[in-house]
Design an enzyme around this catalytic site. Structure first.
Site, short mmCIF file in Angstrom:
data_model
loop_
_atom_site.label_atom_id
_atom_site.label_comp_id
_atom_site.label_asym_id
_atom_site.label_seq_id
_atom_site.Cartn_x
_atom_site.Cartn_y
_atom_site.Cartn_z
N SER B 370 0.84 -1.31 0.18
CA SER B 370 0.03 0.02 0.01
C SER B 370 0.99 1.31 0.07
O SER B 370 1.74 1.26 1.07
CB SER B 370 -0.86 0.09 1.23
OG SER B 370 -1.34 1.23 1.35
N ARG B 371 0.80 1.94 -0.92
CA ARG B 371 1.51 3.19 -1.05
C ARG B 371 1.43 4.34 -0.15
O ARG B 371 2.14 5.22 -0.02
CB ARG B 371 1.74 3.77 -2.52
CG ARG B 371 2.26 2.64 -3.69
CD ARG B 371 2.38 3.24 -4.96
NE ARG B 371 2.12 2.14 -6.06
CZ ARG B 371 2.42 2.40 -7.34
NH1 ARG B 371 2.89 3.39 -7.72
NH2 ARG B 371 2.15 1.31 -8.08
N VAL B 372 0.22 4.16 0.43
CA VAL B 372 -0.05 5.36 1.63
C VAL B 372 0.39 4.90 2.85
O VAL B 372 0.89 5.85 3.71
CB VAL B 372 -1.60 5.52 1.31
CG1 VAL B 372 -2.09 6.28 2.43
CG2 VAL B 372 -2.13 6.07 0.06
#
Lengths: 127, 511
Positions: B370-372
């Site tokens: 998850s890039r967040v």
């Protein structure tokens, strides 16, 4: 392979020749010869419509007017005013089936203000 | 009074009716030259706009289409219904508007078509507002960074690959690996945790029996009241499959733009790309790689870019997207999967091998991301997830040594056993999303070694017992913990409490 000339270009060419004063018959002969030679005879109806469109854009409009009763001079003038082109040629059709109102068909545009259509619309809305 | 002949009266009436009605205007009209395979080719209408709605007047009524190919001599219009009633020679008018759908709270609890028509047998939808199907995404200045969690209720995701409100997280995997199950559990969790998030589930070319089962399950779980289902089946025209995700997004955007939060699920975008390919080939657009048209990337990028977190000035609403992509034989390097992976803010990769080993949800911890990340996690879950990720990654490195058993040193053995317990812990039944306190307490108990004496096969039982005891005896503390505001550490009050209860529970499960 020979590139196909778009119908619009054919129509613009024919319309420009006609508005310049060339004989309609000779222009149409040329167009017919091209269509035969390029195997595009099936497109003749669409080519005619495109030529009518191009003529209308150049200010020469042929319009079909359908009414239940023959038009009088005042009504004729109103139709020409509605179309708004410099040269309007009306083809008048009397068809009692429309009951009333008018159906106006120009190249690329239509106005159907006949009673027949209004009744049909009412029927459809009820369904 | 003079006698007026009846015939004069009727003629007079007819003349009055025949008088021209000059209030109406001349409308541009075209003509259908040929039709087939859901595409009508129209001559005329030179001032038609891209994606403008056309009305074809057929004998059985008006059939709508939208103009996708604007060429010199003709327009290629994709029909929004069956092409059976449309014939060559039918006249075509411009509707004067682009495609729009009804939007608003009136759609909640309903199953609709991409044009907003009800499919659930209920009354017609009388929405006050309409939203554009094709719409530009919010600009840079209108956005805020993703900082609020979108809890799925699935421990593996919320702990290791947390999703935030406004994020796009792809769910990718082979057929029958549990992709839709993740989406359903996320929707159920929004109702269970009373988050107020509106769900919009878009079924693109899904079997209608599957959609019916899904709607039934959502009703049983009490989720339908905050859900809109936009359904298209495999037998629907490709144009409707193409429009479905955009129409669903328009419905979700209504809530985003009115300071609320919405969740979009696109199930699945692979079928969407295939429907678009079909339409493009029938429109005679040149085929590219795998016969897809050249703008297949743009097809998905403009869809997913509409999911965003809005700035405070625009109401701070959000639209989160969970697109689903189906791969073939686990190939995530294929054309459409790589396109969508590059668009989204992370992916959850579902593996067939894990599924058949009984690890469900079959989430690959190695390939998922998850890039967040932590920005979208509550403090509580964030404080325990670090140990979870570390434990699992160490276990992955050593997994191949697990077969050697007694030939390993104690440290390696304990890491393997810890990893096995964590893997067992992350297994979760369908339709049972977990709240923040349940996730935090479970991960804390295993990663702090409180369940080290329990065999891996009994971890789930021990977890159930722990959670039941905590809720029964310490409900207030757990309600406080679920707010997610405090870190859960061994020195904290909550940490000490969970430690005490876990140790007591573990005694009953030791092997």
């Amino acid at each position: 392979m020979q590139r196909k000339i778009p119908r619009r270009k054919i129509a613009e060419y024919a319309a420009s020749r006609i508005t310049a004063g060339d004989s309609v018959a000779s222009v149409l002969d040329e167009v017919a010869a091209y269509l035969l030679e390029s195997g595009r005879v099936r497109e003749q109806t669409l080519v005619v419509r495109s030529i009518e469109d191009a003529l209308a854009r150049a200010g020469d409009v042929v319009a079909n007017v359908t009414t239940a009763h023959p038009l009088d001079a005042e009504q004729r003038a109103e139709v020409k005013k509605l179309i708004g082109a410099p040269n309007v040629h009306l083809r008048e059709v009397v068809n009692p089936d429309v009951l009333g109102g008018v159906r106006l068909e120009t190249p690329g545009a239509k106005l159907d203000a006949t009673l027949q259509r209004k009744i049909l619309a009412l029927r459809r809305a009820k369904q | 009074m003079a006698d007026i002949a009846v015939t004069e009266l009727s003629k007079g009436l007819r003349d009055a009716i025949a008088k021209l009605d000059m209030s109406e205007k001349l409308e541009s009209v075209g003509i259908v030259t040929r039709v087939g395979d859901g595409v009508a080719w129209v001559h005329g209408l030179t001032d038609a706009g891209y994606s403008e709605v056309l009305e074809i007047e057929t004998k059985s009524g008006i059939v709508e289409a939208f103009a996708l190919n604007l060429m010199e001599d003709e327009i290629g219009a994709v029909l929004l219904g069956s092409d059976q009633g449309v014939s060559a020679g039918d006249s075509v008018k411009l509707k004067g508007e682009v495609l729009s759908v009804p939007v608003g709270p009136e759609l909640l609890g309903r199953v609709v078509s991409p044009l907003g028509e009800p499919l659930d047998g209920g009354p017609a939808i009388n929405a006050k507002a309409r939203g554009l199907v094709e719409r530009e995404a919010v600009g840079v200045l209108g956005r805020k960074h993703v900082h609020e969690p979108m809890m799925t209720g699935i421990m593996a995701i919320d702990a290791m690959f947390p999703i935030g409100r406004g994020q796009r997280e792809l769910i990718i995997g082979d057929r029958q690996t549990g992709k839709t199950a993740i989406a359903i559990d996320t929707m159920i969790n929004q109702a269970k945790q009373k988050t107020g998030v509106v769900n919009v589930y878009v079924a693109i070319g899904q079997k209608l029996s599957k959609v019916a089962r899904l709607v039934e399950r959502l009703r049983e779980e009490g989720v339908m009241d905050q859900t809109i289902v936009v359904a298209t089946g495999p037998s629907d025209p490709a144009s409707l499959l193409y429009l479905a995700p955009y129409a669903g997004t328009a419905m979700g955007e209504y809530f985003r733009d009115n300071a609320q939060h919405a969740l979009m699920i696109y199930d699945d975008l692979t079928k969407h790309a295939v429907a678009y390919r079909q339409m493009s080939l029938l429109l005679r657009r040149p085929p590219g790689r795998e016969a897809f048209p050249g703008d297949v990337f743009y097809l998905h990028s403009r869809l997913l870019e509409r999911s965003s977190k809005l700035s405070d000035e625009l109401g701070a609403g959000s639209l989160t997207a969970l697109p689903i992509i189906e791969t073939q034989a686990g190939d995530i390097s294929a054309y459409i999967p790589t396109n969508v992976i590059s668009i989204t803010d992370g992916q959850i990769f579902m593996e067939t091998d894990l599924f058949y080993q009984g690890i469900r949800p079959a989430i690959s911890a190695g390939l998922s991301v998850s890039r967040v990340g932590g920005d979208a996690q509550t403090k509580t879950v964030k404080s325990v997830s670090g140990h979870l990720k570390l434990g699992l990654s160490q276990f992955r490195e050593l997994a191949s040594f697990a077969q050697f058993g007694s030939d390993l040193d104690e440290a390696t053995k304990s890491q393997i056993e810890r990893g096995q317990r964590l893997t067992e812990l992350l297994k979760q039944a369908q339709y049972q999303p977990m709240s923040v306190w349940e996730q935090a307490a479970s991960i804390f108990a295993v990663s702090e070694g409180l369940f080290d004496e329990i065999p891996a096969s009994r971890i789930k039982d021990a977890q159930r017992a722990l959670l039941t005891r905590l809720w029964t005896d310490h409900k207030k503390d757990m309600q406080e913990l679920t707010k997610g505001a405090e870190k859960l550490e061994s020195g904290s009050d909550a940490g000490k409490l969970i430690e005490k209860v876990a140790k007591s529970v573990a005694k009953g499960f030791e092997g």
